[in-house]
Structures are given as C-alpha cells and as structure tokens.
Design an enzyme around this catalytic site. Structure first.
Site, PDB file in Angstrom:
ATOM      1  N   THR A 259      20.445  -6.218  13.134  1.00 31.77           N
ATOM      2  CA  THR A 259      19.959  -7.910  12.877  1.00 31.77           C
ATOM      3  C   THR A 259      18.759  -8.132  12.293  1.00 31.77           C
ATOM      4  O   THR A 259      18.414  -9.054  11.815  1.00 31.77           O
ATOM      5  CB  THR A 259      20.007  -8.456  14.084  1.00 31.77           C
ATOM      6  OG1 THR A 259      19.508  -7.542  15.234  1.00 31.77           O
ATOM      7  CG2 THR A 259      21.319  -8.888  14.724  1.00 31.77           C
TER       8      THR A 259
ATOM      9  N   LYS B 264      30.323  -1.600   4.747  1.00 35.20           N
ATOM     10  CA  LYS B 264      30.449  -1.827   6.133  1.00 35.20           C
ATOM     11  C   LYS B 264      31.363  -2.627   6.868  1.00 35.20           C
ATOM     12  O   LYS B 264      31.113  -3.909   6.400  1.00 35.20           O
ATOM     13  CB  LYS B 264      29.101  -1.573   7.006  1.00 35.20           C
ATOM     14  CG  LYS B 264      29.014  -1.975   8.341  1.00 35.20           C
ATOM     15  CD  LYS B 264      27.663  -2.178   8.733  1.00 35.20           C
ATOM     16  CE  LYS B 264      27.747  -2.615  10.213  1.00 35.20           C
ATOM     17  NZ  LYS B 264      26.303  -2.834  10.787  1.00 35.20           N
TER      18      LYS B 264
ATOM     19  N   GLU C 141      19.244   0.740   7.738  1.00 38.62           N
ATOM     20  CA  GLU C 141      20.212   0.954   6.620  1.00 38.62           C
ATOM     21  C   GLU C 141      21.483   0.288   7.007  1.00 38.62           C
ATOM     22  O   GLU C 141      22.247   0.304   6.055  1.00 38.62           O
ATOM     23  CB  GLU C 141      20.398   2.661   6.772  1.00 38.62           C
ATOM     24  CG  GLU C 141      19.012   3.217   6.851  1.00 38.62           C
ATOM     25  CD  GLU C 141      19.111   4.613   6.577  1.00 38.62           C
ATOM     26  OE1 GLU C 141      20.075   5.281   7.526  1.00 38.62           O
ATOM     27  OE2 GLU C 141      18.558   5.144   5.877  1.00 38.62           O
ATOM     28  N   ALA C 142      21.573  -0.423   7.940  1.00 37.32           N
ATOM     29  CA  ALA C 142      22.745  -1.143   8.313  1.00 37.32           C
ATOM     30  C   ALA C 142      22.809  -2.529   8.133  1.00 37.32           C
ATOM     31  O   ALA C 142      21.538  -3.085   8.818  1.00 37.32           O
ATOM     32  CB  ALA C 142      23.475  -0.719   9.722  1.00 37.32           C
TER      33      ALA C 142
ATOM     34  N   ILE D 260       0.177   3.717   3.041  1.00 39.63           N
ATOM     35  CA  ILE D 260       0.743   3.225   4.207  1.00 39.63           C
ATOM     36  C   ILE D 260       2.446   3.119   4.122  1.00 39.63           C
ATOM     37  O   ILE D 260       2.842   3.913   5.000  1.00 39.63           O
ATOM     38  CB  ILE D 260       0.436   1.726   4.802  1.00 39.63           C
ATOM     39  CG1 ILE D 260      -1.162   1.678   5.061  1.00 39.63           C
ATOM     40  CG2 ILE D 260       1.157   1.235   5.768  1.00 39.63           C
ATOM     41  CD1 ILE D 260      -1.769   0.322   5.306  1.00 39.63           C
TER      42      ILE D 260
ATOM     43  N   ILE E 125      17.139  -7.242   9.134  1.00 36.33           N
ATOM     44  CA  ILE E 125      17.152  -7.554   7.995  1.00 36.33           C
ATOM     45  C   ILE E 125      17.873  -8.623   7.811  1.00 36.33           C
ATOM     46  O   ILE E 125      17.517  -9.826   6.979  1.00 36.33           O
ATOM     47  CB  ILE E 125      17.971  -6.227   7.139  1.00 36.33           C
ATOM     48  CG1 ILE E 125      17.031  -5.078   6.838  1.00 36.33           C
ATOM     49  CG2 ILE E 125      18.231  -6.995   5.691  1.00 36.33           C
ATOM     50  CD1 ILE E 125      17.762  -4.075   6.343  1.00 36.33           C
TER      51      ILE E 125
ATOM     52  N   GLU F 192      22.784  -3.950  16.620  1.00 35.28           N
ATOM     53  CA  GLU F 192      24.012  -4.802  15.850  1.00 35.28           C
ATOM     54  C   GLU F 192      23.192  -5.122  14.489  1.00 35.28           C
ATOM     55  O   GLU F 192      23.662  -6.220  13.529  1.00 35.28           O
ATOM     56  CB  GLU F 192      24.145  -5.960  16.479  1.00 35.28           C
ATOM     57  CG  GLU F 192      25.018  -6.076  17.939  1.00 35.28           C
ATOM     58  CD  GLU F 192      26.630  -6.127  17.444  1.00 35.28           C
ATOM     59  OE1 GLU F 192      26.797  -6.203  16.348  1.00 35.28           O
ATOM     60  OE2 GLU F 192      27.477  -5.628  18.239  1.00 35.28           O
TER      61      GLU F 192
ATOM     62  N   SER G  87       0.964  -1.284  -0.025  1.00 34.76           N
ATOM     63  CA  SER G  87       0.082  -0.067   0.043  1.00 34.76           C
ATOM     64  C   SER G  87       0.856   1.309   0.007  1.00 34.76           C
ATOM     65  O   SER G  87       1.614   1.389   0.903  1.00 34.76           O
ATOM     66  CB  SER G  87      -0.931  -0.055   1.234  1.00 34.76           C
ATOM     67  OG  SER G  87      -1.341   1.352   1.650  1.00 34.76           O
TER      68      SER G  87
HETATM   69  C1  LIG Z   1      14.227   2.806  14.424  1.00 36.49           C
HETATM   70  C2  LIG Z   1      14.811   1.501  13.666  1.00 36.49           C
HETATM   71  C3  LIG Z   1      15.932   1.455  12.849  1.00 36.49           C
HETATM   72  C4  LIG Z   1      16.269   0.191  12.099  1.00 36.49           C
HETATM   73  N1  LIG Z   1      17.416  -0.210  11.785  1.00 36.49           N
HETATM   74  C5  LIG Z   1      17.860  -1.029  11.199  1.00 36.49           C
HETATM   75  C6  LIG Z   1      19.209  -1.231  10.752  1.00 36.49           C
HETATM   76  O1  LIG Z   1      19.895  -0.403  10.908  1.00 36.49           O
HETATM   77  N2  LIG Z   1      19.433  -2.546  10.278  1.00 36.49           N
HETATM   78  C7  LIG Z   1      18.503  -3.518  10.080  1.00 36.49           C
HETATM   79  O2  LIG Z   1      18.701  -4.677   9.394  1.00 36.49           O
HETATM   80  N3  LIG Z   1      17.148  -3.220  10.406  1.00 36.49           N
HETATM   81  C8  LIG Z   1      16.856  -1.875  10.935  1.00 36.49           C
HETATM   82  N4  LIG Z   1      15.494  -1.847  11.330  1.00 36.49           N
HETATM   83  C9  LIG Z   1      14.412  -2.772  11.127  1.00 36.49           C
HETATM   84  C10 LIG Z   1      14.002  -2.830   9.562  1.00 36.49           C
HETATM   85  O3  LIG Z   1      13.453  -1.509   9.350  1.00 36.49           O
HETATM   86  C11 LIG Z   1      13.025  -3.471   9.092  1.00 36.49           C
HETATM   87  O4  LIG Z   1      13.273  -4.772   9.653  1.00 36.49           O
HETATM   88  C12 LIG Z   1      12.739  -3.456   7.812  1.00 36.49           C
HETATM   89  O5  LIG Z   1      12.405  -2.206   7.404  1.00 36.49           O
HETATM   90  C13 LIG Z   1      11.523  -4.430   7.315  1.00 36.49           C
HETATM   91  O6  LIG Z   1      10.334  -3.914   7.713  1.00 36.49           O
HETATM   92  P1  LIG Z   1       9.024  -4.583   7.244  1.00 36.49           P
HETATM   93  O7  LIG Z   1       8.906  -4.843   5.840  1.00 36.49           O
HETATM   94  O8  LIG Z   1       8.767  -5.868   7.944  1.00 36.49           O
HETATM   95  O9  LIG Z   1       7.852  -3.546   7.622  1.00 36.49           O
HETATM   96  P2  LIG Z   1       7.420  -2.234   6.981  1.00 36.49           P
HETATM   97  O10 LIG Z   1       8.728  -1.312   6.222  1.00 36.49           O
HETATM   98  O11 LIG Z   1       6.651  -1.453   7.921  1.00 36.49           O
HETATM   99  O12 LIG Z   1       6.599  -2.799   5.690  1.00 36.49           O
HETATM  100  C14 LIG Z   1       5.042  -2.948   5.650  1.00 36.49           C
HETATM  101  C15 LIG Z   1       4.575  -3.395   4.548  1.00 36.49           C
HETATM  102  O13 LIG Z   1       3.435  -3.748   4.569  1.00 36.49           O
HETATM  103  C16 LIG Z   1       2.340  -2.868   3.835  1.00 36.49           C
HETATM  104  N5  LIG Z   1       1.077  -2.989   4.567  1.00 36.49           N
HETATM  105  C17 LIG Z   1       0.842  -2.892   5.996  1.00 36.49           C
HETATM  106  N6  LIG Z   1      -0.539  -3.019   6.246  1.00 36.49           N
HETATM  107  C18 LIG Z   1      -1.094  -2.927   4.799  1.00 36.49           C
HETATM  108  C19 LIG Z   1      -2.314  -2.998   4.669  1.00 36.49           C
HETATM  109  N7  LIG Z   1      -3.352  -3.006   5.570  1.00 36.49           N
HETATM  110  N8  LIG Z   1      -2.646  -3.277   3.234  1.00 36.49           N
HETATM  111  C20 LIG Z   1      -1.641  -3.148   2.336  1.00 36.49           C
HETATM  112  N9  LIG Z   1      -0.377  -3.282   2.521  1.00 36.49           N
HETATM  113  C21 LIG Z   1      -0.135  -3.150   3.897  1.00 36.49           C
HETATM  114  C22 LIG Z   1       2.979  -1.582   3.822  1.00 36.49           C
HETATM  115  O14 LIG Z   1       2.617  -0.931   2.876  1.00 36.49           O
HETATM  116  C23 LIG Z   1       4.471  -2.059   3.671  1.00 36.49           C
HETATM  117  O15 LIG Z   1       4.729  -2.357   2.222  1.00 36.49           O
HETATM  118  C24 LIG Z   1      15.131  -0.732  11.942  1.00 36.49           C
HETATM  119  C25 LIG Z   1      13.822  -0.615  12.511  1.00 36.49           C
HETATM  120  C26 LIG Z   1      13.681   0.568  13.463  1.00 36.49           C
HETATM  121  C27 LIG Z   1      12.189   0.938  13.848  1.00 36.49           C
END
Ligand SMILES: Cc1cc2nc3c(=O)[nH]c(=O)nc-3n(C[C@H](O)[C@H](O)[C@H](O)COP(=O)(O)OP(=O)(O)OC[C@H]3O[C@@H](n4cnc5c(N)ncnc54)[C@H](O)[C@@H]3O)c2cc1C
Length: 487
Positions: free
Chosen positions: A326, A60, A31-32, A24, A328, A324, A21
């Site tokens: 972790t 890195k 990023e690391a 959303i 990703i 650390e 979406s």
């Molecule tokens: C502060 C912070 C720092 C971070 N730094 C690191 C780092 O340095 N290294 C690292 O490895 N990880 C890091 N992470 C973790 C990393 O950001 C996530 O593991 C990664 O971005 C994956 O996120 P995700 O895809 O699970 O969730 P999201 O990025 O939230 O994606 C969710 C997806 O689901 C979709 N979605 C949700 N609800 C609906 C709906 N109702 N209908 C349709 N689509 C929907 C959204 O559109 C989106 O595409 C960090 C996290 C945080 C919070």
C-alpha cells in the site's frame, strides 16, 4: 513519483526542483503494487511496455497468503471481481448459501484472477460488452530503484530541474515560520513557496524541522524490522506476490524479470536478526544475489502530513508494512490530493485541514485492514501470533468483523481503499465465516444456484485457457534489456 506528477501537471506554470542525494540514496525496497499504479502511470502518459522493460517489471494479479489462517492453509487476495453479479446482493451471499447446501467450491474457483494465478497465465483482457466475464485489473512488480531512475528521467524531460546534493540546513521565514529555503552541502540555496518532503523515514522537514509529531501504531502492528535479499530468478515467472507467515512475522516473494525480491518482516522481540536472516536465506527459490540488508521501521503515521508550507509524501508521512503493497499507492493518493488542493496563493488552514483529515482517514482504514490479517490468525502456539489473536483491535475494525461474522455483510466506509471484495477475500480466507447470509439469496431455486456456480467456474476456466503463459507474455511484450538485467 511526486516530481514526475508535478512535472506533468504543473510545469511550466510552476518551477519544480527535485533535490536528491546520491550519497544518501533511496530505501530501494517496495516492489509490489496494487492496480491503481496503472492509473498513475497512464495519467502521466507512461508507456506500459517501456516502463516494464526499464524496471524489470512483471504483472501482479493478487497476493497469496500462506499460513495466515491455519499454518497449513492459504488463500489468494485477488484483484478484480469475486464471482459475478446475480441480482441485488453481492455474489458471496449466494456462495455462502451454496456452502450451507454443500454445492459451493472454495471461493477462489469463482474468481478469474485466482484461477489465472493457479494456471500462471496473464493477458490484457477487456471482455466484450454483455459478457459475463469481468475485466482483468492488474498491478505490477518492479525494481523500485529502477522505477525511481526511470521517473527521474521522465520528470527531467518535462522540465523538472534535478539538484544533486545533501540538504544540510533549513531556513525559515522570520515572520510566519514557513520554510523559505533549503541549503545544500555545497552552499547552494534553494528557495520556494511550497516544499514537498519526500526524504523518507527521516522526515527532514516535516519532523526534524517542523516537529509534526507521530502517532505510534506498534501496539497493533508489531513488526519493527525487515531483512531483504534478492535471489536469482527461477521458472515459472509467477503473476503474484507471496506472503508467507513465519514464526515472528512474514516473508515476501516478489518475482521480477531479472531477480526475485525477498524479505522477512519481523518483530525483533520474538526473533533475532540472525535467526530471521537464516530463515530467509533458507527459504529462497534461487541463489542469493547480495548480502541480506536490515531495514528498521516504526509503524504509524505523522500526526499531520501538511504543516505550514511543507507536505510530507512517502515514508516521511508514515509507514505501514508492505503486507498489502500500500505504500506506493499512498504516495499516489497524496499526490492526487495535493494537486487537487494546490494553493493558488496563500495556503489556508482550511486547505491544510482538509488534506490532513483525508490523509489520516485513508491511512487508518488501511491500518485496520492490515491488522485484520494478523488478528484473524489461527497459528496457535507461537507467542507472537497468540498475542495478536488476543489483542484488542481498533473499534471500526472490530465492528467490521462482528458485522461480517453475524450477517455476511461488509460495509466499507466511503473513500476507503479496500472495498468489499478485499475484505471478503481476507475474512473468508482466514476462516471468519458468516453465520448467516442475506435472505434474498434464498430466493434463487437450489438447482439454478448450482447451475450458476458451475457455469461461472467453467466460463472462467475457459477464459484462463485462452490466456498466454505469464512469463511468455512478459518476454514478448516488455522484455528487459540484457545489459540492464546484468547491471
Ligand atoms: C521493508 C520495506 C518493504 C517495502 N515494500 C513495499 C512494497 O512492496 N510496495 C510498496 O508499495 N511499498 C513498499 N515499501 C515502501 C516503499 O519502499 C516506499 O514507499 C517508497 O520506496 C518511497 O520511499 P520514499 O521516497 O518516501 O523514501 P526514500 O526511498 O528513503 O527516499 C528518500 C529520498 O530523499 C533523499 N534525501 C533524504 N535526506 C536528504 C538530504 N538530507 N538531502 C538531500 N536528499 C535527501 C534521498 O536521497 C532519497 O532520494 C516498503 C518499505 C519497506 C521499508
């Protein structure tokens, strides 16, 4: 990442639909990474230069922890080898003996990555056979939003069908309770046999629909918010993530080609959002490029990440702060586990149980490693840090600390992400210095130990001198296009 991997390994035998979406969006931080990301990209057939150019990526070699032990001290948790093999016991036992004899320098002097970081250099190294020098495993920093975009295009080329839209309803099979379809706001109905919940913290299917439950770890990992802000790039382009301890948490600094990612992870009981934002803004190397953004989170894991025909991957499966890098990596291992156990027909309880047990084990061991950083702090006088030093830690972690403190030994459990090297970096870096070392280390005559340590440092330094500057390497190998950098 999941759609790209399923596209690569399962299409066209299976139909893969990716629902996203735009309204959303994605969390957009993260990023690391750690070196396993290279394996992931390589296994998908992603070209490294193309990927780095598309995501503003850099290299890195480790993480610099500043002020985690004593406030004025720092150390590097570097990837790659610590020292070099010298018989049957790990290098650090010889180093510990040298420390007692007064001939060892700080550990980083014998770690190629740490020396390369200090000189700000990088190269793709694969030393010749019989060389005493280690290879140079590395990870990347990249723009998470651009990586998601890059992988989306990659997945679509492989035959994954992307469906834009917001899921507003979930349908269940009346007989077995499985999820049978998701329904989008525009009425489109998408049915399937297996649903991968990558919906982020909300856990749309795994929690909101299937109520998998959550194991809360906030009594150990007490930070509950992050404020993130990008700033302009400064020279030099450094091949490391910085993690700087602050009054109520820590600040990250992640250098990309087109900007620096910064954030303050903190405990909101000990500092207000306003104070955290001003601390962050006062400690940027370049000019802020956006308003600071707050992200709230709760540390812990989903009690079960595979329930019925739904597998949670990513933030929907749980969260450990990025100390650390972790998260990703956990996505990668979840994908690998899923592909290993991909059902050929009906999903069995044995499949789900195996998946869930391995996911739980993996995350708990990473949790312990992160707790170690907080617990082994020497920041006396700050309420946040004082409490963490005194808290009771999980029993497997306490055992690891006790064993190391008394004997210098680290015995990571089978299948644990962080191996002996990682534990050594952090424990020694934060002043957990063993009282004894392995007795075999005494067999080496003192003169030979001294020659060995000096020779090892010299060989590493010579190797580092031959490497190009990190920024120059990136600019030549994988420059980001100007128009992308400005977008
Ligand atoms: C502060 C912070 C720092 C971070 N730094 C690191 C780092 O340095 N290294 C690292 O490895 N990880 C890091 N992470 C973790 C990393 O950001 C996530 O593991 C990664 O971005 C994956 O996120 P995700 O895809 O699970 O969730 P999201 O990025 O939230 O994606 C969710 C997806 O689901 C979709 N979605 C949700 N609800 C609906 C709906 N109702 N209908 C349709 N689509 C929907 C959204 O559109 C989106 O595409 C960090 C996290 C945080 C919070």
């Amino acid at each position: 990442m999941t759609a790209a991997a399923l596209g690569r390994f399962c299409v066209p035998k299976m139909d893969v639909v990716l629902v996203e979406s735009d309204e959303i969006g994605i969390v957009g931080v993260g990023e690391a990474t750690i070196p396993s990301i290279k394996m992931f990209n390589d296994s998908l057939g992603i070209d490294e230069a193309e990927f780095l150019a598309a995501t503003g990526g850099t290299y890195k070699l480790g993480i610099a922890f500043e002020g985690w032990g004593r406030p004025d001290q720092g150390y590097v948790h570097a990837f790659g080898l610590v020292g070099s093999a010298l018989g049957v016991v790990p290098f650090h036992h010889y180093w510990l003996r040298g420390l007692k004899l007064g001939i060892s320098k700080p550990l980083g002097h014998y770690v190629l990555h740490t020396l390369a970081i200090a000189a700000n250099r990088f190269d793709h190294l694969s030393p010749p056979a019989n060389s005493p020098l280690p290879p140079l495993p590395y990870a990347f920093h990249f723009d998470a939003s651009l990586y998601a975009k890059f992988l989306r295009g990659f997945a679509e080329k492989l035959g994954v069908v992307r469906q834009e839209g917001k899921i507003v309803a979930v349908e269940r099979d009346q007989h077995n309770g499985d999820v049978s379809a998701v329904v989008l706001a525009n009425g489109t109905r998408i049915s399937g046999d297996l649903f991968i919940d990558c919906s982020g913290f909300r856990g749309l299917l795994i929690e909101q629909e299937l109520e998998a439950g959550f194991e809360d770890w906030t009594h150990w990992l007490q930070c509950d918010r992050a404020i993130a802000v990008p700033c302009s790039r400064v020279e030099p382009l450094t091949p490391l993530t910085r993690s700087i301890a602050r009054k109520a948490g820590w600040q990250w600094r992640i250098p990309l080609q087109h900007r620096i990612g910064n954030g303050y992870v903190f405990n909101s009981d000990h500092i207000s959002e306003d104070e955290a934002a001003s601390t962050l803004l006062a400690n940027l190397d370049g000019e802020a490029m956006a308003e600071p953004r707050t992200i709230r989170f709760k540390t812990g894991r989903r009690s079960k990440t595979w329930v019925r025909n739904v597998v949670a991957i990513g933030l929907s499966s749980g969260f450990i702060e990025p100390l650390e890098s972790t998260s990703i990596h956990l996505i990668q291992t979840a994908i690998t586990r899923l592909i290993e156990l991909l059902p050929a027909g009906e999903i069995t309880d044995a499949t789900r149980d195996d998946y869930n047990a391995r996911a739980a084990f993996e995350m708990e061991r990473i949790r312990d490693f992160i707790i170690l950083h907080y617990h082994a702090n020497r920041r006396e006088g700050d309420a946040f840090w004082d409490g963490l030093r005194k808290m009771q830690v999980p029993e497997p972690l306490q055992h690891k600390i006790d064993l190391f403190r008394s004997t210098g030994r680290v015995v990571p459990s089978f299948d644990e992400l962080f191996d002996t090297r990682a534990w050594i970096h952090v424990m020694i870096g934060q002043d957990i210095i063993p009282e004894t070392y392995h007795p075999i280390a005494d067999q080496l005559p003192e003169r030979r130990l001294k020659e060995f340590l000096e020779g090892l440092e010299r060989a590493h330094l010579e190797q580092v001198r031959r490497m190009p500057d990190h920024g120059a390497f990136v600019a030549k190998f994988a420059p980001m296009k100007q128009e992308m950098a400005q977008a």
